[in-house]
Design an enzyme around this catalytic site. Structure first.
Site, PDB file in Angstrom:
ATOM      1  N   ASN A  21      -8.527  29.065  45.119  1.00 33.78           N
ATOM      2  CA  ASN A  21      -8.747  27.630  45.256  1.00 33.78           C
ATOM      3  C   ASN A  21      -8.496  27.244  46.711  1.00 33.78           C
ATOM      4  O   ASN A  21      -7.494  27.641  47.294  1.00 33.78           O
ATOM      5  CB  ASN A  21      -7.798  26.846  44.346  1.00 33.78           C
ATOM      6  N   VAL A  55      -0.582  25.241  46.323  1.00 28.41           N
ATOM      7  CA  VAL A  55       0.342  26.006  47.167  1.00 28.41           C
ATOM      8  C   VAL A  55      -0.466  26.544  48.344  1.00 28.41           C
ATOM      9  O   VAL A  55      -1.456  27.260  48.153  1.00 28.41           O
ATOM     10  CB  VAL A  55       0.991  27.165  46.380  1.00 28.41           C
ATOM     11  N   HIS A 113      -5.869  34.274  42.101  1.00 28.78           N
ATOM     12  CA  HIS A 113      -5.582  34.170  40.668  1.00 28.78           C
ATOM     13  C   HIS A 113      -6.352  35.260  39.928  1.00 28.78           C
ATOM     14  O   HIS A 113      -7.582  35.381  40.107  1.00 28.78           O
ATOM     15  CB  HIS A 113      -6.077  32.830  40.100  1.00 28.78           C
ATOM     16  N   HIS A 128      -3.368  32.919  47.837  1.00 26.74           N
ATOM     17  CA  HIS A 128      -3.086  33.604  46.567  1.00 26.74           C
ATOM     18  C   HIS A 128      -4.372  33.759  45.784  1.00 26.74           C
ATOM     19  O   HIS A 128      -5.213  32.867  45.745  1.00 26.74           O
ATOM     20  CB  HIS A 128      -2.028  32.860  45.745  1.00 26.74           C
TER      21      HIS A 128
HETATM   22  P1  5GP Z   1      -3.265  26.785  43.230  1.00 26.46           P
HETATM   23  O1  5GP Z   1      -3.277  25.550  42.390  1.00 26.46           O
HETATM   24  O2  5GP Z   1      -2.675  26.506  44.596  1.00 26.46           O
HETATM   25  O3  5GP Z   1      -4.545  27.532  43.301  1.00 26.46           O
HETATM   26  O4  5GP Z   1      -2.287  27.793  42.479  1.00 26.46           O
HETATM   27  C1  5GP Z   1      -0.912  27.741  42.604  1.00 26.46           C
HETATM   28  C2  5GP Z   1      -0.343  28.387  41.359  1.00 26.46           C
HETATM   29  O5  5GP Z   1       1.028  28.668  41.592  1.00 26.46           O
HETATM   30  C3  5GP Z   1      -0.412  27.508  40.116  1.00 26.46           C
HETATM   31  O6  5GP Z   1      -1.176  28.157  39.117  1.00 26.46           O
HETATM   32  C4  5GP Z   1       1.051  27.322  39.719  1.00 26.46           C
HETATM   33  O7  5GP Z   1       1.248  27.329  38.328  1.00 26.46           O
HETATM   34  C5  5GP Z   1       1.726  28.486  40.403  1.00 26.46           C
HETATM   35  N1  5GP Z   1       3.112  28.226  40.760  1.00 26.46           N
HETATM   36  C6  5GP Z   1       3.598  27.108  41.353  1.00 26.46           C
HETATM   37  N2  5GP Z   1       4.911  27.228  41.568  1.00 26.46           N
HETATM   38  C7  5GP Z   1       5.260  28.458  41.101  1.00 26.46           C
HETATM   39  C8  5GP Z   1       6.518  29.155  41.051  1.00 26.46           C
HETATM   40  O8  5GP Z   1       7.561  28.692  41.484  1.00 26.46           O
HETATM   41  N3  5GP Z   1       6.487  30.400  40.490  1.00 26.46           N
HETATM   42  C9  5GP Z   1       5.352  30.956  40.014  1.00 26.46           C
HETATM   43  N4  5GP Z   1       5.448  32.167  39.477  1.00 26.46           N
HETATM   44  N5  5GP Z   1       4.159  30.324  40.051  1.00 26.46           N
HETATM   45  C10 5GP Z   1       4.115  29.091  40.588  1.00 26.46           C
END
Ligand code: 5GP
Ligand code: ZN
Length: 117
Positions: free
Chosen positions: A90, A99, A105, A103
């Protein structure tokens, strides 16, 4: 920018914040997403702090390939390779990035809609 202060995923890489790790090597870690949206939901991150896929440079291509290779291997271990899985980056608010540390997914274990919501 090797490490960013106050970056959640830099802290997870450094083990300052715990995570359910499923893979670790010098430059890459994979761990269970804290709010899984599929039976398999693993995040693969590099050690280096890169804010998003959009910030990737050509010399980082081998690291990106390794992240995908790790995701593929975890998909094999979870046996989601046959039915299929999704690898997602994303980028930015409209794509739902929350975040800002690169990363990947890995999503699998259920049917997924296309186009994504
Ligand atoms: P994004 O929305 O940026 O593509 O994905 C960030 C991902 O990080 C989300 O799916 C969210 O659930 C995950 N996430 C956020 N905080 C934490 C955390 O403290 N630990 C873990 N394991 N995952 C997290
Ligand atoms: Zn970071």
């Amino acid at each position: 920018m090797p490490v960013a202060e106050d970056c959640l995923f830099c802290k997870i890489f450094a083990r300052e914040i715990p995570a359910k790790e499923v893979f670790r090597e010098d430059d890459i870690v994979a761990f269970e997403d804290i709010r899984p949206v599929a039976p398999t939901h693993v995040l693969v991150i590099p050690k280096v702090h890169i804010p998003s896929i959009h910030d990737l440079t050509r010399d980082q291509a081998p690291m990106l390939a390794r992240m995908m290779e790790v995701a593929n291997r975890i998909a094999d271990e979870r046996k989601v390779d046959r039915d299929g899985y999704r690898l997602v980056f994303n980028k930015g608010p409209q794509a739902g990035q929350s975040v800002y540390h690169l990363h990947l997914h890995l999503l699998g274990g259920r049917a997924m809609a296309w186009p994504p919501g």
